[in-house]
Design an enzyme around this catalytic site. Structure first.
Site, PDB file in Angstrom:
ATOM      1  CG  HIS A  42      -1.417  -1.136   1.005  1.00 54.62           C
ATOM      2  ND1 HIS A  42      -2.498  -1.764   1.919  1.00 54.62           N
ATOM      3  CD2 HIS A  42      -2.676  -1.185  -0.027  1.00 54.62           C
ATOM      4  CE1 HIS A  42      -3.202  -1.902   1.530  1.00 54.62           C
ATOM      5  NE2 HIS A  42      -3.888  -1.762   0.106  1.00 54.62           N
ATOM      6  CD  GLU A 129      -4.124 -10.468   7.584  1.00 50.06           C
ATOM      7  OE1 GLU A 129      -3.155  -9.825   7.262  1.00 50.06           O
ATOM      8  OE2 GLU A 129      -4.029 -11.402   8.003  1.00 50.06           O
ATOM      9  CB  THR A 167      -0.785 -10.668  10.366  1.00 48.75           C
ATOM     10  OG1 THR A 167      -1.635 -10.109   9.434  1.00 48.75           O
ATOM     11  CG2 THR A 167      -0.791 -12.062  10.628  1.00 48.75           C
ATOM     12  CB  CYS A 195       1.857 -10.146  12.569  1.00 48.24           C
ATOM     13  SG  CYS A 195       3.386  -9.940  12.212  1.00 48.24           S
ATOM     14  CB  SER A 267       3.039  -0.452   3.653  1.00 45.15           C
ATOM     15  OG  SER A 267       2.590   1.369   3.754  1.00 45.15           O
TER      16      SER A 267
HETATM   17 FE1  F3S Z   1       3.703 -10.661   7.629  1.00 45.78          FE
HETATM   18 FE2  F3S Z   1       3.123 -10.050  10.588  1.00 45.78          FE
HETATM   19 FE3  F3S Z   1       4.580  -8.243   8.218  1.00 45.78          FE
HETATM   20  S1  F3S Z   1       2.001 -10.938   9.134  1.00 45.78           S
HETATM   21  S2  F3S Z   1       3.407  -9.112   6.220  1.00 45.78           S
HETATM   22  S3  F3S Z   1       5.357  -9.233   8.783  1.00 45.78           S
HETATM   23  S4  F3S Z   1       2.725  -6.927   9.337  1.00 45.78           S
END
Ligand code: F3S
Length: 288
Positions: A42, A129, A167, A195, A267
């Site tokens: 993005h 996602e 995530t 994540c 990003s």
């Molecule tokens: Fe993967 Fe975590 Fe980035 S799931 S895409 S490392 S925010």
């Protein structure tokens, strides 16, 4: 006066891996076409640069280039099972850069759904996602983003449920929503698939913003994690600005600032962070 860049500013592991892969594919394309399924990240700067290198971005839902030759690349967010099959059916060479942490969620959803469980995804229903994760369930699946939606959720008595998360979902909010679901006395298996990269970046940005007189958040306005970073920083440092590149920088220093903090969404490429850092240094030197 000092300028400090947050240690984990910019690309997370998964996005870096995806973007690097696209650039590597461009290097060896040798005139062959390269498509990405959705923008690889993005960030308009990166997407524009790749388009200049003849990479075509296919928008989800767009007709796939059947019978064409070349390579099609899926991005870190991943895709649904149906889309994965459709991409394979194009006959193009498929390069899958789905982040392994997202792949893990696909696997959990596919297995738990095949075992007859109702899948609940804690996340934003319209996020690519989540759309991808949803598409790995074979049976019932519900996406929940708010306390109201969690309260309103109902399934037949005795239903076995498996809860996973987008995530990038907020960890505290995830726990709150799971607590609401747990009160409903379903048989719930909960897998926290948030994540760490997001949490780490947010925690670090918050700590830096709390010390800074000025805070700069770099990211695309279309990037939800960059916007979130901006909100977190603004709450700690009212002098926080949200910019896309160094061209948007409007520092207007008063001369009494001690620390300028810089962070960037997942990003934002490293070179943009470096350009902003250098621009800050120049403005400090020239006192403007
Ligand atoms: Fe993967 Fe975590 Fe980035 S799931 S895409 S490392 S925010």
């Amino acid at each position: 006066m000092r300028i400090e860049v947050a240690e984990h500013a910019g690309f997370c592991f998964g996005v870096k891996r995806a973007v690097d892969t696209v650039y590597q594919e461009v290097e060896k394309a040798d005139g062959q076409k390269i498509y990405t399924y959705g923008p690889v990240v993005h960030n308009e700067e990166v997407v524009r640069d790749l388009e200049e290198r003849s990479v075509t971005v296919l928008q989800p839902g767009e007709t796939l280039p059947a019978g064409d030759s070349g390579t099609i690349i899926t991005r870190a967010h991943g895709v649904s099972k149906e889309t994965e099959e459709a991409l394979l059916a194009t006959g193009l060479r498929n390069v899958d850069t789905t982040c392994p942490f997202v792949k893990r969620i696909h696997k959990i959803v596919a297995e738990q759904s095949a075992a007859g469980k109702w899948i609940i995804i804690i996340g934003a229903a319209g996020h690519p996602e989540v759309i991808g994760i949803r598409g790995w369930a074979d049976g019932p699946v519900t996406v929940i983003a708010s306390a109201e939606e969690a309260e309103a959720f109902s399934a037949p008595e005795g239903t076995e449920i498996c809860v996973v998360s987008q995530t990038t979902f907020n960890a505290n909010k995830f726990e709150d929503l799971v607590a609401i679901l747990n009160k409903k006395r379903y048989n719930i298996t909960c897998v926290n698939t948030i994540c760490n990269a997001t949490h780490e970046r947010q925690r670090e940005a918050e700590a830096l913003a709390a010390r800074a007189d000025r805070m700069i958040v770099i990211g695309s306005k279309t990037s939800s994690n960059s916007q979130k970073l901006y909100e977190i920083c603004k709450a700690k440092c009212p002098n926080t600005c949200f910019i896309q590149t160094q061209a948007d920088l409007d520092l207007r220093l008063h001369g009494n600032e001690q620390l300028i903090g810089i962070t960037a969404g997942a990003s934002t490429p490293k070179y943009i962070i470096e350009e902003v850092f250098k621009e800050c240094q120049n403005r400090l030197l020239n006192k403007c």
